[in-house]
Motif scaffolding. Structure first.
Motif, short mmCIF file in Angstrom:
data_model
loop_
_atom_site.label_atom_id
_atom_site.label_comp_id
_atom_site.label_asym_id
_atom_site.label_seq_id
_atom_site.Cartn_x
_atom_site.Cartn_y
_atom_site.Cartn_z
N UNK A 136 -37.16 -42.98 -41.20
CA UNK A 136 -36.16 -43.65 -40.37
C UNK A 136 -36.70 -44.86 -39.60
N UNK A 137 -35.87 -45.91 -39.57
CA UNK A 137 -36.15 -47.10 -38.77
C UNK A 137 -35.42 -46.96 -37.44
N UNK A 138 -34.14 -46.58 -37.54
CA UNK A 138 -33.31 -46.30 -36.37
C UNK A 138 -32.29 -45.25 -36.82
N UNK A 139 -31.31 -44.88 -35.99
CA UNK A 139 -30.43 -43.76 -36.40
C UNK A 139 -29.61 -44.03 -37.67
N UNK A 168 -30.68 -46.43 -40.29
CA UNK A 168 -31.43 -47.08 -41.38
C UNK A 168 -32.71 -46.32 -41.69
N UNK A 169 -33.14 -46.43 -42.95
CA UNK A 169 -34.43 -45.84 -43.29
C UNK A 169 -35.09 -46.60 -44.43
N UNK A 170 -36.38 -46.34 -44.64
CA UNK A 170 -37.10 -46.87 -45.79
C UNK A 170 -37.20 -45.75 -46.81
N UNK A 171 -36.85 -46.07 -48.05
CA UNK A 171 -36.99 -45.05 -49.09
C UNK A 171 -37.41 -45.72 -50.39
N UNK A 177 -46.01 -45.30 -46.25
CA UNK A 177 -45.93 -45.90 -44.91
C UNK A 177 -44.60 -45.54 -44.27
N UNK A 178 -44.60 -45.49 -42.95
CA UNK A 178 -43.35 -45.27 -42.21
C UNK A 178 -43.33 -46.20 -41.01
N UNK A 179 -42.15 -46.48 -40.46
CA UNK A 179 -42.10 -47.31 -39.25
C UNK A 179 -42.92 -46.65 -38.14
N UNK A 180 -43.72 -47.45 -37.46
CA UNK A 180 -44.61 -46.90 -36.43
C UNK A 180 -43.83 -46.20 -35.33
#
Ligand code: CTP
Length: 405
Positions: free
Chosen positions: A201-204, A206-209, A280-283
């Protein structure tokens, strides 16, 4: 596929769901099974023998007295020939007869005479199903080793909504496959399989996949189940339906998948990491939805845990006994895959060229190479993901046998 060449005796008893048994019969024949149908007298009031006879290209067995005409002792020959005996739909009446060992028609006589495993798909009105007598009879059959599949919830012929529907054909097929595979090459083995692409998750909102559909991992779960294994599927979000006869652990992020794998590790004989885990994931995850500004945006990323590396480090206690990894590559397939095989201390690596249009992400087919630590490389031709899964499972079973039996 385990149904190919299997001898299935399909018992059809009298209920409104009889018409669905025609679909089941058709799918069994399509899968390569030889099917002999036995209909009770009541079933013939709902559907005629003709569709079954047309599909199976075999006569439908209708009653005990037919054997006077056929000389062949129908209930004995069918009971001996069957690899599995499937009753769908199974009425409360037939279930009760089976629980008490009655043999008053060809179907119940065949069940009494067979040593083949039984798959029973009950279908009846909700009150009949809920009746303690039916519940007890079903439990008796289950305790004797029968596989009871369903009934499902939904709208019943009476117009009521409740439990009593014949489950979908796919679910009955899955139950038959699992039953046929009970003594398969992975019987008694506990297999954990990861599947899908993790979401970071980036924010509630959005996400990276990544582009993983989860199909390869789900196909592996089916193939391992059909080989007799007790399967736990650790799945990142996918659009795929759950796999019958397996336990599902739903996760979202790489961290959750790591936790799930580690929690299961000591109860796992074989771990197959088919998931596309984010590296990797958002810090930090923003607590509120990030609002756009005029300029660009930089997202700070940090490394996730490498699950296979973590497993390799913990594996000094010998669990899991075997570990299988996947390498999805767009270039230098063999070099990269061999490097990962060694680095992650794997027993088998499934190397997959995802740059090809007919292989890898989002398609039903795959072209893979199976690599082992002894330097052997076995290239498989283009095949469906299920066929690849069967090959991987067979290979895993062979390595297990070699090493531990
Ligand atoms: N894997 C893992 N944990 C991660 C990333 C990957 O356990 N954080 C597993 C995958 O499930 C797969 C294998 O490692 O079985 C190879 O994954 P891949 O991403 O192709 O390899 P990486 O080692 O991450 O290398 P790279 O990203 O540099 O290609």
């Amino acid at each position: 596929m385990i149904l190919q060449g299997a001898n299935i005796v399909l018992g059809v008893t009298g209920g409104i769901a009889c018409y669905k048994a025609v679909d089941l019969c058709s799918k069994l024949v399509q899968a390569g099974a030889g099917v002999d149908v036995i209909m009770t007298e009541a079933a013939t009031h709902f559907v005629t023998p003709l569709p079954f006879q047309t599909l199976t290209k075999r006569p439908v067995a209708l009653d005990m007295f037919q054997l006077l005409r056929d000389v062949d002792m129908a209930h004995i020959s069918l009971s001996q020939k069957a690899d599995a005996l499937v009753i769908a739909p199974a009425t409360a009446n037939t279930i009760a007869k089976l629980a008490f060992g009655l043999a008053d028609n060809l179907l119940t006589s065949t069940v009494l005479a067979t040593t083949a495993p039984l798959v029973i798909a009950p279908a009846m009105d909700a009150d009949m199903w809920a009746n303690p007598i039916t519940q007890q009879n079903t439990e008796t059959l289950r305790q004797r080793g029968a596989c009871i599949v369903g009934p499902g919830q939904g709208r019943l012929a009476s117009g009521r909504v409740g439990a009593g529907r014949l489950v979908d054909t796919e679910e009955i097929l899955a139950a038959i496959r699992q039953t046929l595979g009970r003594n398969g090459p992975l019987a008694g083995r506990r297999v954990a399989i990861t599947a899908g692409g993790t979401q970071e998750p980036i924010d509630p909102v959005r996400h990276i996949t990544n582009r993983s559909s989860g199909r390869m991992g789900y196909a592996l779960a089916e193939a391992a189940r059909d080989a007799g294994a007790r399967v736990t599927l650790i799945s990142a979000p996918t659009c795929l339906p759950a796999i019958y006869g397996t336990e599902m652990v739903s996760v979202r992020t790489a961290a959750e998948m790591h936790e799930a794998v580690m929690a299961l590790r000591q109860q796992t004989d074989i771990l197959i990491m088919a998931a596309a885990v984010a590296d990797y994931r958002p810090a930090a995850m923003a607590e509120q939805k990030i609002k756009k500004g005029d300029g660009g945006m930089t997202l700070q990323l940090e490394r996730t845990v490498d699950i296979l590396n973590a497993v390799a480090q913990a594996r000094t206690d010998g669990m899991p006994g075997l570990v299988v990894g996947f390498a999805a590559e767009t270039e230098n397939l063999l070099t990269n895959a061999r490097d990962k095989l060694a680095r992650k201390k794997l027993d088998l690596m499934v190397a997959n060229d995802v740059s090809a249009t007919d292989s890898g992400f989002g398609v039903d087919t795959n072209r893979v190479i199976l690599l082992t630590p002894d330097g052997e490389a076995h290239t498989l031709p283009l095949m469906t993901k299920f066929q690849v899964a069967e090959q991987v499972v067979n290979r895993v079973a062979a390595i297990w046998r070699e090493r531990y039996e």
